[in-house]
Write an enzyme that holds these catalytic residues in place. Structure first.
Site, short mmCIF file in Angstrom:
data_model
loop_
_atom_site.label_atom_id
_atom_site.label_comp_id
_atom_site.label_asym_id
_atom_site.label_seq_id
_atom_site.Cartn_x
_atom_site.Cartn_y
_atom_site.Cartn_z
N LYS A 119 12.30 6.42 -38.13
CA LYS A 119 13.74 6.53 -37.98
C LYS A 119 14.09 7.97 -37.66
CE LYS A 119 17.02 5.63 -41.48
NZ LYS A 119 17.34 4.72 -42.55
N ARG A 154 9.28 14.75 -49.53
CA ARG A 154 10.41 15.37 -48.84
C ARG A 154 9.88 16.57 -48.06
NH1 ARG A 154 16.08 16.24 -49.53
NH2 ARG A 154 16.08 14.09 -50.23
N HIS A 202 6.58 14.34 -33.37
CA HIS A 202 6.63 14.79 -34.76
C HIS A 202 6.37 13.66 -35.77
CE1 HIS A 202 8.03 18.37 -32.96
NE2 HIS A 202 9.33 18.12 -32.95
N ARG A 210 20.98 16.09 -43.28
CA ARG A 210 19.81 16.66 -42.62
C ARG A 210 18.63 16.56 -43.57
NH1 ARG A 210 17.50 21.94 -43.08
NH2 ARG A 210 15.80 21.99 -41.58
#
Ligand code: BG6
Length: 487
Positions: free
Chosen positions: A329, A366, A246, A337
């Site tokens: 990270k 975001r 991902h 979350r």
């Protein structure tokens, strides 16, 4: 668009992925008119012997929250048939083929083609045998035209060698244009936006390089642990579960050069180049963590060395990015979350506001939750005093695009598989290059040579990770928090 009979076969129909992701995505496509009931039929296949209605009632509750769309749910469920059989015997798959063919004949009384989409909601250990069975028993009927495609999910292997083995086993049976390797991050709205953002805006062109950017973070945080998936997770760990796929896909889109065109192959060519330009990961630029309590899960061995957290620096050796750390990270059981990309720019040269400067420019994307992008910048603090303050230019989707429903990643990607668009899927050489980057580190972790540091669940992860960030140049802005606007 193509017309004619479309059969979608969900293999592993009673499993978690099928129930939680595949069937709901298919339902949403149906509800929005992308799957027409006069063309499409859905088949569930798994080992358990249950009836059509048993399967329908098992998935009903996942399709729509609350009482919404109950009529559509019932119509949709009627499109689903169930066939049971094993994953390595001809018997089950010839039954499946018969069921598909019957439906094709019924629907093709006029004219049409045979389009067959096999969705593998299965553990990869059975991929090779299932591919073989499909190839032997279930290919589309060529006299009708159409196609057969397979959709597979990670984990694609555990390291370079096992991934290459899996790729060649599948590759012997299916051609690359028939294989759709899903990485559902590529279906997220703001990940898809990266290409537009970067290459359709003049703003970013001159700034997007080592001369202006100090460091880039790509972050994934979850505020829950491996609940119920400990057995799977322990085999893989956070690097294989999140970073190698991902986050690395996101990195490619952030770092790649402008593709020749929007053709899927042109885009994927550029992504591969980024991966091939990566330098080996240095041990001193990796911090691993494991949350306390992880090993209490009965399916996790007591001596597990599996990381549930990792921060590491990737470096791209090319003209644009030499010297810019890409900090990846990812962690489970943290204090929040979210997933985001944070591009931090260098300090302003010859700064005249030095004494009260509060932070560096940042451009933040975001990904979730509360999709947004914002530019953190310094402005004059409103009022009589001549002082500065950190503020932002904010594009928050919930506010800017009120009433627009952002589609689920799986919904969009499944639609692409039906349309034959491979842009948002991982190509074989891309997968190989991705494994090449992480395999040496993964082997050292598997052998216990590199160890995770314990951290408290609900924390930021090991403090060493924040130190690493600072060491490679990230400067945290104190006293500034972005607050998502409320509607
Ligand atoms: C999956 C991982 O691929 O992605 C999970 O296996 C993780 O461990 C999930 O929770 C996160 O997906 P999303 O879309 O919720 O960010």
């Amino acid at each position: 668009p193509e017309t004619g009979c479309l059969s979608i076969i969900v293999l592993g129909a009673s499993g978690d992925l099928a129930k939680k992701k595949t069937f709901p995505a298919l339902f949403n496509l149906y509800r929005q008119g992308f799957l027409q009931s006069n063309e499409v039929h859905i088949f569930g296949y798994a080992r358990t012997k249950i009836s059509d209605d048993d399967l329908r009632s098992r998935i009903r509750g996942y399709l729509s929250k609350g009482k919404e769309y109950q009529e559509e749910v019932s119509e949709f469920l009627q499109l689903i048939k169930y066939v049971s059989g094993s994953y390595d015997s001809g018997e089950g798959f010839s039954l499946l083929d018969k069921a598909i063919a019957e439906h094709e004949i019924a629907k093709n009384s006029m004219e049409g083609s045979s389009r067959r989409l096999f969705y593998f909601a299965l553990p990869p250990s059975v991929y090779p045998s299932v591919c073989r069975m499909i190839k032997n028993y279930c290919m589309n009927k060529s006299d009708l035209g159409g196609w057969t495609r397979i959709v597979v999910e990670k984990p694609f292997g555990k390291d370079l060698a096992s991934a290459e083995q899996l790729s060649s086993q599948i590759g012997e049976l299916f051609d690359e244009p028939q294989i759709y390797r899903i990485d559902h991050y590529l279906g997220k709205e703001l990940v898809q936006n990266l290409l537009v953002l970067r290459f359709a805006n003049r703003f970013f062109l001159p700034l997007w390089n080592r001369d202006n950017i100090d460091n880039i973070q790509i972050v994934f945080r979850e505020d829950f642990g491996t609940e119920g998936r400990g057995g799977y997770f322990d085999e893989y760990g956070i690097i294989r579960d999140i970073i190698q796929n991902h986050l690395l896909q996101v990195l490619c889109l952030v770092a790649m050069e402008k593709p020749v065109s929007l053709k899927p192959e042109h885009i994927r060519d550029e992504k591969v180049k980024v991966l091939q330009s990566m330098l080996p990961i240095k041990d001193e630029e990796v911090v691993l963590g494991q949350y306390e309590g992880y090993k209490d899960d009965p399916t996790v061995p007591d001596n597990s060395n599996t990381p549930t957290f990792a921060t590491m620096v990737l470096r791209i050796h090319n003209e644009r990015w030499e010297g810019v750390p890409f900090i990846m990270k990812a962690g489970k059981a943290l204090n929040s979350r979210k997933a985001e990309i944070r591009v931090q720019f260098k300090d302003v040269p010859g700064d005249i506001f030095r004494c009260n400067k509060q932070g560096r420019n940042e451009f933040v994307i975001r990904l979730q939750p509360s999709e947004a992008m914002y530019m953190k910048l310094t402005v004059k603090k409103p009022g009589l005093e001549m002082s500065t303050v950190q503020s932002e230019l904010d594009l928050s989707y919930g506010q800017r695009y009120q009433g627009v429903v952002i589609p689920e990643a799986y919904e969009r990607l499944i639609l692409d598989t039906i349309r034959g668009d491979q842009q948002h899927f991982v190509r074989r050489d891309e997968l190989k290059a991705a494994w090449e980057i992480f395999t040496p580190l993964l082997h050292r972790i598997d052998d216990g040579e590199v160890k995770p540091i314990p951290y408290k669940p609900g924390s930021r992860g090991p403090a060493e990770a924040d130190e690493l960030l600072q060491n490679v140049g990230y400067v945290q802005t104190h006293g500034y928090i972005w607050i998502p606007p409320t509607l």
